[in-house]
Design an enzyme around this catalytic site. Structure first.
Site, mmCIF file in Angstrom:
data_model
loop_
_atom_site.group_PDB
_atom_site.id
_atom_site.type_symbol
_atom_site.label_atom_id
_atom_site.label_comp_id
_atom_site.label_asym_id
_atom_site.label_seq_id
_atom_site.Cartn_x
_atom_site.Cartn_y
_atom_site.Cartn_z
ATOM 1 C CE LYS A 61 99.216 26.260 39.409
ATOM 2 N NZ LYS A 61 100.358 26.131 40.334
ATOM 3 N N GLY A 82 98.716 20.405 39.390
ATOM 4 C CA GLY A 82 99.502 19.260 38.915
ATOM 5 C C GLY A 82 98.806 17.911 38.940
ATOM 6 N N GLY A 96 109.923 18.869 27.529
ATOM 7 C CA GLY A 96 110.588 19.203 28.782
ATOM 8 C C GLY A 96 110.240 18.154 29.820
ATOM 9 C CB THR A 97 109.866 18.455 33.504
ATOM 10 O OG1 THR A 97 111.024 19.284 33.567
ATOM 11 C CG2 THR A 97 109.836 17.550 34.697
ATOM 12 C CB VAL A 144 94.178 23.713 38.154
ATOM 13 C CG1 VAL A 144 93.935 24.041 39.622
ATOM 14 C CG2 VAL A 144 93.738 24.869 37.270
ATOM 15 N N GLY A 155 115.290 23.359 44.199
ATOM 16 C CA GLY A 155 114.573 23.319 42.921
ATOM 17 C C GLY A 155 113.083 23.558 43.043
ATOM 18 N N GLY A 202 106.742 20.196 22.497
ATOM 19 C CA GLY A 202 107.549 20.341 23.703
ATOM 20 C C GLY A 202 107.937 18.991 24.269
ATOM 21 C CE LYS A 229 100.575 28.383 36.115
ATOM 22 N NZ LYS A 229 101.596 27.477 35.990
#
Lengths: 427, 427
Positions: free
Chosen positions: A205, A134, A12-13, A132, A187, A10, A105
């Site tokens: 979480k 961030g 992504g962000t 959990v 967002g 992956g 998660k």
């Protein structure tokens, strides 16, 4: 300097953040681990997509075996999301003797015990700090710093989307729908916000936090779940008048040595540190028998905060490789604690009711409360319109069983409707 | 199960807590470490003193060689306090190949580099989580969770005594002397409160935090230090009116890649999470380039919170012994960063002045400000008595060099006296 080759699933962000931080902070990371950490291969879904991060020298492919079959890759970082596919890849990586770091998660909450057992069997590391809250290093903190203590409660604001919505409803007095729209525009909420606003994300979480704090594996069915999509601006305003902020809280706590886990809107006293957690921020409040009340606050999501947690796991694995200490579970603690039954779980409640404005309703309500052996601290009544009044009360402590009895009795009446019944903290 | 024998130096509040927790949580600790941790010998100053904790089976002596010369004791826990004697004992313990855990902030702040080097030479562990912010696991969190990040600022409420006094002054509007008396009656302040109220205790903690966050060894002389004993109720009230809480903050931050470390009263905006830290509680606010703003909150002192931090160190050493990974520095990170010069360090300031009530004073003040190229955001003037007025202002950002120039110029006048000049956060 020896190299540790990383394979990433992956980009992504979070994945981009991990690549960026590994490059930007390469020197500090090498200083600390004694190894050069290199992203060798990244598996992506769409090879044609333009990437925001410099991929020079990195092998980008859509073939997962380029990682799983590469003996040079010792560490797999999973930041692709999804449950089934990610689970399959992680299992294959572990079976190939590769260490794994994941930010997933949903996967850990649903397949955690299975994956940690497999990692242990294979002598591999499996870390998931980023799963959990961030950027808040809460899992590692529980493992390292509460090891000698007995945690009695973990409660937290662990979903940034809902906290943003609740903060805006509280500050601007706007409706749930207005606040959600605003969150979507900024967002902070997805087009389909169900997972966040119905508390499912927070529940996942809490499942992971419960495993760390109490050594107990639970499933989504064990979490009493209520979202925020029915929260009314009037109840937030009323809570405010009473000195509280309404927050979506996850609570995992010991009650008579039994465990109660819930996610739902809760009235938090204004001077409780959790009440000061605004907008998309997260915080986890841990109460230890010895240490007392502690709180860990920070960003709950975002590219670099989440990437930083992934990096802390990567560095831990690198250190373990260097010291030859891989293959130890992230959380060693396990305990055989039973779940609490509704008669054990006691809180004061904030209850708001829509009541037909005709004589005798208050008497009916009082009779029902008395029958359930419940009583209240405070009750207010305001006119809603010509036909209906709004009654709100804060009860004395009562059990969930009593609350359920009251709700069931009120459901029998066609003159009183329960709008909200929320726990009150610190009562 | 194999045993790790512990020798303890000191049996005061924290020491008793350590003995109590090792007993009470023996099962969980053994589960996690795979070893039985036993306090074998405790060295005390006064053998006749009655102890609050059960000492059955523990050898209590006033002879330190009973620990230092006992080959069965692998781990020494120093909770006796003092600098010179503790330093001597710890050095002898390390030279005898024993691992050391200490809660001694004064010792680590003044002799940390020397002791960590000795431990490294001897292949021994040296941990001191409890030396900063009692029950908050801040040092280990910086090491483990900010390893890949670049910390740009660490600021905190790291002294419970002064935070209690400032909280009471803010809430009850009482004077410093009244709040100090109250703190002393409640046991939050000592009979001689100098170390706390003059900021020395906080400065020692900032020295240790600076070492962890920025990899830089500094001394007390490198910390710009101002205590709270001259803080006036009027300035707290004025700060409150302006939307701030006055707090004793330690701040260690990078300015143009240079490091600035200070301890002093600072105006904290009401909505900054540090403003919500009340009474004797502590909190450390860490800003990372990647992770952003995080805060770690909890009890800064007390028997069990501090003992819990000592226990987390003991468990770390036990795990290292089991895995054969002892002898690694608590904090691996070191960097060669220079200290900032006053012209680089820029803040808005809150300044309050006592001004002789005669024409032309405001002109003089304005001239001095203009000469220093400083300007203000806000200025207020109130009558103090027949002869004097009180002028308070919040300046735009200016450097310490400018502030010093203004103070020096005002000191030349016999009509204007500087009562307070405090940094303002978030300007």
């Amino acid at each position: 300097m020896e190299v540790i080759n990383i394979g990433m699933l992956g980009l992504g962000t979070v994945g981009s953040g991990v690549v960026r931080m590994l490059t930007d902070h390469a020197e500090k990371i090498s200083l600390i681990t004694g190894r050069k950490l290199v992203v060798k291969t990244v598996v992506v879904h769409d090879l044609t997509k333009k990437r925001s991060v410099d991929m020079t020298g990195i092998n980008v492919t859509d073939d997962v075996t380029a990682i799983l079959n590469d003996p040079e890759i010792g560490l797999v970082v999973e930041v692709m999301g999804t449950v089934d596919t990610a689970c399959d890849y992680i299992k294959r990586a572990l079976k190939a003797g590769k260490h794994v770091v994941t930010a997933n998660k949903d996967l850990i909450a649903t397949h955690g015990p299975e994956l940690t057992s497999l990692a242990l069997e294979q002598g591999c590391d499996l870390y998931y700090e980023a799963s959990v809250a961030g950027g808040i290093p809460i899992l590692r903190t529980i493992v390292n710093s509460f090891a000698a203590d007995k945690i009695v409660e973990v409660k937290g604001i662990v979903n940034g989307t809902t906290n943003y919505i609740m903060t805006q409803m509280n500050q601007a007095g706007i409706s749930y729908e207005q606040a959600l729209k605003q969150a979507q525009e900024l967002g902070f909420a997805e087009a389909d916000p169900t997972n966040d606003v119905e508390g499912i994300d927070a529940a996942y979480k809490m499942i992971i936090l419960t495993q760390f704090a109490f050594g107990k594996d639970i499933t989504l069915d064990d979490v009493k779940l209520e979202g925020i999509s029915n929260v009314k601006a009037e109840d937030i305003a009323e809570a405010k008048r009473l000195g509280y902020k309404l927050k979506l809280l996850g609570i995992s706590k010991l009650v008579n040595k039994h465990l109660d886990v819930s996610v739902g809107p809760v009235l938090v006293p204004r001077n409780q540190p959790l009440a000061a957690v605004q907008n998309e921020n997260n915080a986890v409040f841990v109460t230890g028998a010895a240490v007392g009340e502690t709180m860990f606050y920070g960003p709950g999501a975002g590219e670099l905060p989440t990437a930083n947690s992934v990096l802390s796991d990567i560095i831990t694995v690198a250190k373990n490789i260097v010291m030859g200490t891989t293959g130890v579970r992230f959380n060693d603690y396990s305990a055989n604690v039973k779940l609490a039954v509704p008669s054990e779980v006691v809180y004061p409640y904030y209850i708001s009711l829509k009541v037909l404005d005709q004589p005798g309703q208050m008497l009916k309500l009082t009779e029902i409360m008395t029958k359930a052996q419940a009583s209240f601290n405070l009750i207010t009544q305001t006119q809603l319109d010509e036909d209906y009044a709004r009654v709100t009360m804060v009860t004395h402590k009562m059990s969930e069983a009593q609350l359920n009895e009251i709700k069931a009795a009120l459901a029998q009446l066609d003159t009183i409707e329960v709008i909200a019944a929320y726990k009150v903290l610190g009562g």
